[in-house]
Motif scaffolding. Structure first.
Motif, mmCIF file in Angstrom:
data_model
loop_
_atom_site.group_PDB
_atom_site.id
_atom_site.type_symbol
_atom_site.label_atom_id
_atom_site.label_comp_id
_atom_site.label_asym_id
_atom_site.label_seq_id
_atom_site.Cartn_x
_atom_site.Cartn_y
_atom_site.Cartn_z
ATOM 1 N N ILE A 25 41.474 88.807 64.917
ATOM 2 C CA ILE A 25 41.763 89.717 63.824
ATOM 3 C C ILE A 25 41.446 89.070 62.489
ATOM 4 C CG2 ILE A 25 43.627 90.973 62.671
ATOM 5 C CD1 ILE A 25 42.700 92.207 65.266
ATOM 6 N N PHE A 26 41.711 87.793 62.402
ATOM 7 C CA PHE A 26 41.439 87.117 61.142
ATOM 8 C C PHE A 26 41.162 85.651 61.440
ATOM 9 C CE2 PHE A 26 42.264 85.182 57.047
ATOM 10 C CZ PHE A 26 41.799 86.132 56.160
ATOM 11 N N SER A 27 39.920 85.241 61.281
ATOM 12 C CA SER A 27 39.569 83.861 61.608
ATOM 13 C C SER A 27 39.757 82.960 60.399
ATOM 14 C CB SER A 27 38.109 83.787 62.084
ATOM 15 O OG SER A 27 37.230 84.110 61.035
ATOM 16 N N ARG A 35 34.301 85.882 47.655
ATOM 17 C CA ARG A 35 35.211 87.026 47.529
ATOM 18 C C ARG A 35 34.582 88.327 48.037
ATOM 19 N NH1 ARG A 35 38.136 87.903 41.874
ATOM 20 N NH2 ARG A 35 38.972 85.896 42.587
ATOM 21 N N LYS A 36 33.300 88.564 47.692
ATOM 22 C CA LYS A 36 32.643 89.802 48.113
ATOM 23 C C LYS A 36 32.581 89.891 49.628
ATOM 24 C CE LYS A 36 28.269 92.315 47.883
ATOM 25 N NZ LYS A 36 26.895 92.338 47.325
ATOM 26 N N HIS A 37 32.154 88.816 50.289
ATOM 27 C CA HIS A 37 32.035 88.821 51.741
ATOM 28 C C HIS A 37 33.405 88.852 52.400
ATOM 29 C CE1 HIS A 37 27.774 88.201 51.335
ATOM 30 N NE2 HIS A 37 27.932 87.044 50.725
ATOM 31 N N HIS A 38 34.376 88.217 51.784
ATOM 32 C CA HIS A 38 35.732 88.258 52.309
ATOM 33 C C HIS A 38 36.263 89.686 52.292
ATOM 34 C CE1 HIS A 38 39.614 86.706 53.428
ATOM 35 N NE2 HIS A 38 40.184 87.255 52.368
ATOM 36 N N ALA A 39 35.949 90.420 51.230
ATOM 37 C CA ALA A 39 36.368 91.815 51.137
ATOM 38 C C ALA A 39 35.692 92.657 52.217
ATOM 39 C CB ALA A 39 36.040 92.365 49.745
ATOM 40 N N GLN A 40 34.406 92.399 52.486
ATOM 41 C CA GLN A 40 33.698 93.120 53.547
ATOM 42 C C GLN A 40 34.346 92.839 54.900
ATOM 43 O OE1 GLN A 40 29.642 91.684 52.965
ATOM 44 N NE2 GLN A 40 29.023 93.668 52.162
ATOM 45 N N TYR A 41 34.718 91.590 55.117
ATOM 46 C CA TYR A 41 35.341 91.204 56.368
ATOM 47 C C TYR A 41 36.659 91.957 56.571
ATOM 48 C CZ TYR A 41 37.157 88.135 60.043
ATOM 49 O OH TYR A 41 37.655 87.646 61.216
ATOM 50 N N LEU A 42 37.461 92.006 55.539
ATOM 51 C CA LEU A 42 38.746 92.705 55.643
ATOM 52 C C LEU A 42 38.549 94.202 55.847
ATOM 53 C CD1 LEU A 42 40.826 90.914 52.846
ATOM 54 C CD2 LEU A 42 40.948 90.567 55.326
ATOM 55 N N GLU A 46 39.744 96.496 59.031
ATOM 56 C CA GLU A 46 40.543 97.719 58.863
ATOM 57 C C GLU A 46 39.908 98.886 59.615
ATOM 58 O OE1 GLU A 46 42.290 100.588 55.270
ATOM 59 O OE2 GLU A 46 41.163 98.760 54.804
ATOM 60 N N ILE A 47 38.580 98.998 59.542
ATOM 61 C CA ILE A 47 37.874 100.084 60.235
ATOM 62 C C ILE A 47 38.037 99.943 61.742
ATOM 63 C CG2 ILE A 47 35.619 101.109 60.706
ATOM 64 C CD1 ILE A 47 34.758 100.194 57.897
ATOM 65 N N LEU A 48 37.817 98.746 62.252
ATOM 66 C CA LEU A 48 37.903 98.513 63.693
ATOM 67 C C LEU A 48 39.330 98.672 64.208
ATOM 68 C CD1 LEU A 48 35.577 95.389 64.010
ATOM 69 C CD2 LEU A 48 35.047 97.737 64.678
ATOM 70 N N GLY A 49 40.303 98.399 63.352
ATOM 71 C CA GLY A 49 41.691 98.497 63.778
ATOM 72 C C GLY A 49 42.285 99.886 63.665
ATOM 73 N N LYS A 150 27.186 86.473 60.031
ATOM 74 C CA LYS A 150 27.583 86.150 61.399
ATOM 75 C C LYS A 150 29.090 86.339 61.584
ATOM 76 C CE LYS A 150 26.936 82.736 65.036
ATOM 77 N NZ LYS A 150 28.272 82.927 65.618
ATOM 78 N N GLU A 151 29.844 86.066 60.545
ATOM 79 C CA GLU A 151 31.288 86.278 60.607
ATOM 80 C C GLU A 151 31.604 87.750 60.862
ATOM 81 O OE1 GLU A 151 35.062 84.708 60.697
ATOM 82 O OE2 GLU A 151 33.278 83.549 60.180
ATOM 83 N N LEU A 152 30.803 88.620 60.269
ATOM 84 C CA LEU A 152 31.009 90.055 60.465
ATOM 85 C C LEU A 152 30.636 90.483 61.881
ATOM 86 C CD1 LEU A 152 29.614 91.483 57.097
ATOM 87 C CD2 LEU A 152 32.009 91.287 57.757
#
Length: 258
Positions: A25-27, A35-42, A46-49, A150-152
């Motif tokens: 859920i959160f690596s 910050r921008k990529h971190h926001a995309q990750y979150l 949220e979408i997947l959850g 890759k994180e995404l």
């Protein structure tokens, strides 16, 4: 689908089931992203959850059948076999094959996935279309991704079950991130990684082929509101009159479900 592709898909699904380990859920590494990529990750998390009970039931049924799949049945197309099993369980499932023509920045292509129509509410008549893709994660993977991209993709499920709305959000987010990944690598984004191309795979106009049983006809769709629109270009003048050829591009798209 070739025999090699079919074998790869079957092996991938079996490996996924054997591991029984969902994406984190959160690596820890995601915390160090810009910050921008971190926001995309979150946002992706949220979408997947945001899965519904209906999505969970379909996924659990798919996993149940994949666990019990016999060796003798592996000569049959995995998707066709799974559609048959879902129908036996009472799901209104179909095998869908999409195809689209070439447009500006979007090459022609075709794709195959499963869809099923389920009741939106337990005591209501409203139904909702769910898209089931057995090889979802690999559709977004890149050969040379940045760490952020890759994180995404590592977060994406191998088997996707969700609504058109959820899928469209994932496509928009991942394609935007892929574009940035290519830029960071000093590369141009290939046309088969654009938002339009990826939308064509799952969200094109839908049409059931003749010969479907009555239960399957109940989910027939003349169009999808998420059908992608090609880039707007100024039409060339022609002595034949009419508009640009692009204006009819998506009217030529078809989805054959069997």
């Amino acid at each position: 689908m070739s025999s090699l592709e079919e074998e790869r898909l079957v092996q991938m699904v079996e490996d996924f089931i054997e591991s029984e380990s969902p994406s984190p859920i959160f690596s820890a590494s995601s915390k160090s992203l810009p910050r921008k990529h971190h926001a995309q990750y979150l946002t992706l998390q949220e979408i997947l959850g945001s899965g519904t009970k209906a999505e969970a039931e379909v996924l659990e049924t798919v996993l149940k059948h994949m666990r019990s799949r016999r060796v003798a049945e592996k000569t049959t197309s995995l998707k066709k076999w799974l559609v048959t099993r879902l129908k036996r369980d009472g799901f209104n499932a179909s095998l869908c094959q999409t195809s689209w023509v070439t447009s500006v920045g979007c090459p022609a292509g075709d794709y195959e996935y499963i869809d099923t129509t389920v009741q939106k509410y337990e005591n209501g008549d409203d139904s909702i279309r769910l898209i089931l893709d057995m090889d979802f994660k690999s559709q977004f993977e890149l050969a040379r991704p940045t760490a952020a991209y890759k994180e995404l993709t590592d977060t994406l499920p191998h088997i996707f079950v969700g609504t058109e709305e959820k899928l469209n959000k994932i496509i928009s987010l991942l394609c935007s991130a892929a574009k940035q990944s290519f830029r960071d690598r000093g590369l141009h984004i290939p046309p088969w990684r654009t938002t339009t191309y990826m939308q064509c795979k799952w969200l094109s106009s839908c049409q059931k082929v003749p010969g479907e049983n009555r239960e399957a006809k109940g989910s027939a769709r003349g169009y999808s509101k998420w059908a992608p629109s090609p880039p707007m270009v100024k039409p060339k003048r022609s002595h034949l009159g009419g508009g640009s050829g692009l204006s009819s591009q998506f009217s030529k798209m078809s989805i054959n479900c069997c």
